[in-house]
Design an enzyme around this catalytic site. Structure first.
Site, PDB file in Angstrom:
ATOM      1  N   LYS A  22     -11.765  13.026  43.070  1.00  0.00           N
ATOM      2  CA  LYS A  22     -11.209  11.716  43.439  1.00  0.00           C
ATOM      3  C   LYS A  22     -10.183  11.266  42.406  1.00  0.00           C
ATOM      4  CE  LYS A  22     -13.408   7.324  42.538  1.00  0.00           C
ATOM      5  NZ  LYS A  22     -12.388   6.706  41.749  1.00  0.00           N
ATOM      6  N   ASP A 118      -5.104 -10.043  37.365  1.00  0.00           N
ATOM      7  CA  ASP A 118      -4.947  -9.954  35.902  1.00  0.00           C
ATOM      8  C   ASP A 118      -3.561 -10.427  35.478  1.00  0.00           C
ATOM      9  OD1 ASP A 118      -7.395  -8.696  35.566  1.00  0.00           O
ATOM     10  OD2 ASP A 118      -6.529  -6.755  36.027  1.00  0.00           O
TER      11      ASP A 118
HETATM   12  C1  UD1 Z   1     -10.122   6.160  35.122  1.00  0.00           C
HETATM   13  C2  UD1 Z   1     -11.037   6.613  36.229  1.00  0.00           C
HETATM   14  C3  UD1 Z   1     -12.426   6.045  36.047  1.00  0.00           C
HETATM   15  C4  UD1 Z   1     -12.954   6.377  34.668  1.00  0.00           C
HETATM   16  C5  UD1 Z   1     -11.953   5.953  33.586  1.00  0.00           C
HETATM   17  C6  UD1 Z   1     -12.381   6.374  32.209  1.00  0.00           C
HETATM   18  C7  UD1 Z   1      -9.559   6.871  38.104  1.00  0.00           C
HETATM   19  C8  UD1 Z   1      -9.165   6.410  39.458  1.00  0.00           C
HETATM   20  N1  UD1 Z   1     -10.511   6.178  37.496  1.00  0.00           N
HETATM   21  O1  UD1 Z   1     -10.010   4.741  35.241  1.00  0.00           O
HETATM   22  O2  UD1 Z   1     -13.281   6.602  37.055  1.00  0.00           O
HETATM   23  O3  UD1 Z   1     -14.173   5.697  34.468  1.00  0.00           O
HETATM   24  O4  UD1 Z   1     -10.678   6.532  33.860  1.00  0.00           O
HETATM   25  O5  UD1 Z   1     -12.616   7.733  32.149  1.00  0.00           O
HETATM   26  O6  UD1 Z   1      -9.034   7.845  37.603  1.00  0.00           O
HETATM   27  N2  UD1 Z   1      -7.639  -0.454  29.308  1.00  0.00           N
HETATM   28  C9  UD1 Z   1      -6.938  -1.442  28.654  1.00  0.00           C
HETATM   29  N3  UD1 Z   1      -5.603  -1.602  28.936  1.00  0.00           N
HETATM   30  C10 UD1 Z   1      -4.944  -0.799  29.805  1.00  0.00           C
HETATM   31  C11 UD1 Z   1      -5.660   0.222  30.459  1.00  0.00           C
HETATM   32  C12 UD1 Z   1      -7.015   0.371  30.182  1.00  0.00           C
HETATM   33  O7  UD1 Z   1      -7.484  -2.164  27.858  1.00  0.00           O
HETATM   34  O8  UD1 Z   1      -3.740  -0.980  30.005  1.00  0.00           O
HETATM   35  C13 UD1 Z   1      -9.085  -0.313  29.037  1.00  0.00           C
HETATM   36  C14 UD1 Z   1      -9.914  -0.573  30.293  1.00  0.00           C
HETATM   37  O9  UD1 Z   1     -10.179  -1.948  30.471  1.00  0.00           O
HETATM   38  C15 UD1 Z   1     -11.162   0.212  29.988  1.00  0.00           C
HETATM   39  C16 UD1 Z   1     -10.642   1.411  29.176  1.00  0.00           C
HETATM   40  O10 UD1 Z   1      -9.356   1.028  28.689  1.00  0.00           O
HETATM   41  O11 UD1 Z   1     -12.042  -0.532  29.196  1.00  0.00           O
HETATM   42  C17 UD1 Z   1     -10.520   2.701  29.957  1.00  0.00           C
HETATM   43  O12 UD1 Z   1      -9.638   2.529  31.016  1.00  0.00           O
HETATM   44  P1  UD1 Z   1      -8.787   3.725  31.627  1.00  0.00           P
HETATM   45  O13 UD1 Z   1      -8.973   4.968  30.831  1.00  0.00           O
HETATM   46  O14 UD1 Z   1      -7.407   3.238  31.841  1.00  0.00           O
HETATM   47  O15 UD1 Z   1      -9.503   3.924  33.021  1.00  0.00           O
HETATM   48  P2  UD1 Z   1      -8.872   3.968  34.447  1.00  0.00           P
HETATM   49  O16 UD1 Z   1      -7.634   4.787  34.445  1.00  0.00           O
HETATM   50  O17 UD1 Z   1      -8.807   2.586  35.015  1.00  0.00           O
END
Ligand code: UD1
Length: 424
Positions: A22, A118
């Protein structure tokens, strides 16, 4: 609304085939926007999020053809795709934010509704926004949408991510491949799904070095060509069945599962008492005795994946000792613990830690799937609980687990999908 009705007490035995990931296929679909013409993706899982992402792309002017049984999808991208992603669809899956990078890189503008309203600078998207700004885009919030404009080609830059965010790494990678000059992404996320995206981009004509490492070096090119690409197998689905095999004292061949993408997970399951036999076409997991308790700390890849945390908490709730689980990636994953508690699990949460003590036994109850992985964790708990466990809100599970009921049934689980109002 539907629910799963699980009657506990069966062992998982047999074979299960791992579908495409996914978390990869949704980004590969977004990457199709980088080139006019037809992209074909194979090993596409039969999950709800693919349908929603297909609708996002259709809304941007692409024609999407899908063969659910055959597991492929064809995406015809026009010369000039639309730049505004539909708000209702985007709010349904956070991954749709992945169209931001490709659209601004190719069309000079992108408009994507903010998931849950957000604001810029909030934790959720700040890393995406900061990176795109470094590449020369001007990013604003307008009428509840994130709007990125570049007024021409993006300009390559050096970007150091505050945190190895998976989504931000992917967005910036997809933006960088069409930027002018060199883009370096440091402290990049290293998840296998990003390496998969790099492989597809490279086949399209992108110049990317360091795939799968924490430094990506991208030489921008002027245009890309669409390709056919096979999605990497889903390590989280594979890991879920592996945990289920151990919990139920079962014996499951996880065909197509890549043990190399689950290094620390399999290591932990072995510590917990599983026998793991890695083969060329997958791996087999056998559970014999009551699992031993283990401590787990989630971290970005290659650390223990946060997406297997609920499943592991379910495992720990029936293990022989006390375990300490620490979540370092998300801050609201422990909602799941409240539901597991209803089955009799002995859990105490404190900040980003959970202490799990061995329960005498789990007993069936009605519980709610609060997200895709929490739902999977509750089904695993239901397999070992006495009596009947009803898991509601299973549309969350359908977002990420293809034919879950059918696969579990084939492994011997007693699980049925019923409309929410029907008597079980
Ligand atoms: C992706 C996965 C999700 C997985 C996660 C971590 C998909 C569709 N989803 O989510 O299943 O659990 O990776 O392995 O691929 N954050 C910030 N600022 C940002 C971006 C992220 O603070 O600009 C924080 C988020 O709030 C969170 C953490 O970083 O606490 C991890 O987020 P991220 O790695 O970006 O996860 P996703 O890409 O949303």
């Amino acid at each position: 609304m539907e629910r799963f009705v699980v009657t506990g007490g069966t062992r998982l035995v047999g074979e299960v085939a791992v579908p495409g990931a996914k978390n990869s296929v949704l980004k590969l679909m977004a990457a199709s926007l980088l080139a006019a013409g037809r992209t074909t993706l194979t090993a596409v899982p039969d999950i709800l999020d693919v349908t929603v992402m297909g609708d996002v792309l259709t809304g941007l002017g692409a024609s999407v053809e899908r063969d659910v049984e055959g597991g492929w999808i064809g995406i015809d991208v026009p010369d000039e795709p639309g730049v505004a992603a539909d708000g209702d669809l985007v709010r349904r899956i956070r991954a749709s934010v992945a169209v931001l990078g490709p659209l601004v890189a190719r069309c000079g503008e992108a408009r994507v509704a903010l998931p849950g309203g957000d604001a810029i600078g909030s934790r959720a998207l700040d890393i995406h926004v900061n990176g795109l700004t470094k590449l020369g885009a001007v990013v604003d919030v307008e009428a509840g949408a994130l709007v990125a404009r570049s007024g021409g080609r993006l300009q390559g830059a050096s970007i150091w991510l505050d945190f190895p965010s998976v989504g931000a790494t992917e967005n910036l990678l997809m933006a960088g491949v069409l930027a002018k000059g060199t883009t370096v992404i440091d402290n990049a996320a290293q998840e296998p799904e990003i390496a998969d995206l790099c492989a597809m981009l490279t086949a399209m004509g992108a110049r990317v070095e360091g795939a799968g490492s924490s430094t990506l070096v991208i030489e921008g090119v002027e245009s890309l060509t669409p390709v056919a690409h096979e999605t990497v197998p889903d390590r989280i689905v594979a890991g879920t069945y592996a945990v289920g095999a151990l919990m139920t004292g079962g014996d499951v061949m996880i065909r197509g599962g890549r043990a190399g993408h689950l290094g620390i997970v399999l290591e932990k399951l072995v510590q917990a008492g599983a026998e793991v036999d890695v083969r060329a076409d997958g791996f087999r997991v056998v559970g014999r005795d009551r699992p031993r308790s283990i401590d787990v700390v989630t971290l970005p890849y290659p650390g223990f994946p946060t997406d297997l945390l609920p499943q592991v908490i379910a495992l720990e709730s029936i293990s022989s000792g006390t375990s300490l689980i620490t979540e370092n990636v998300f801050d609201s994953r422990f909602v799941f613990c409240r539901e597991l508690h209803k089955l009799g699990a002995d859990l105490r949460t404190d900040g980003h830690h959970v202490i799990v003590r061995p329960a005498q036994r789990l007993t069936g109850a009605r519980v709610m799937a609060s997200d895709v992985r929490a739902g999977a964790g509750l089904v695993l708990a239901g397999l070992v609980a006495d009596g009947v466990t009803e898991v509601t809100d299973v549309h969350h599970i359908d977002r990420g687990y293809a034919r879950f009921v059918e696969s579990m049934t084939a492994l011997g689980a007693d699980i049925r999908r019923v409309p929410d109002r029907a008597v079980a």
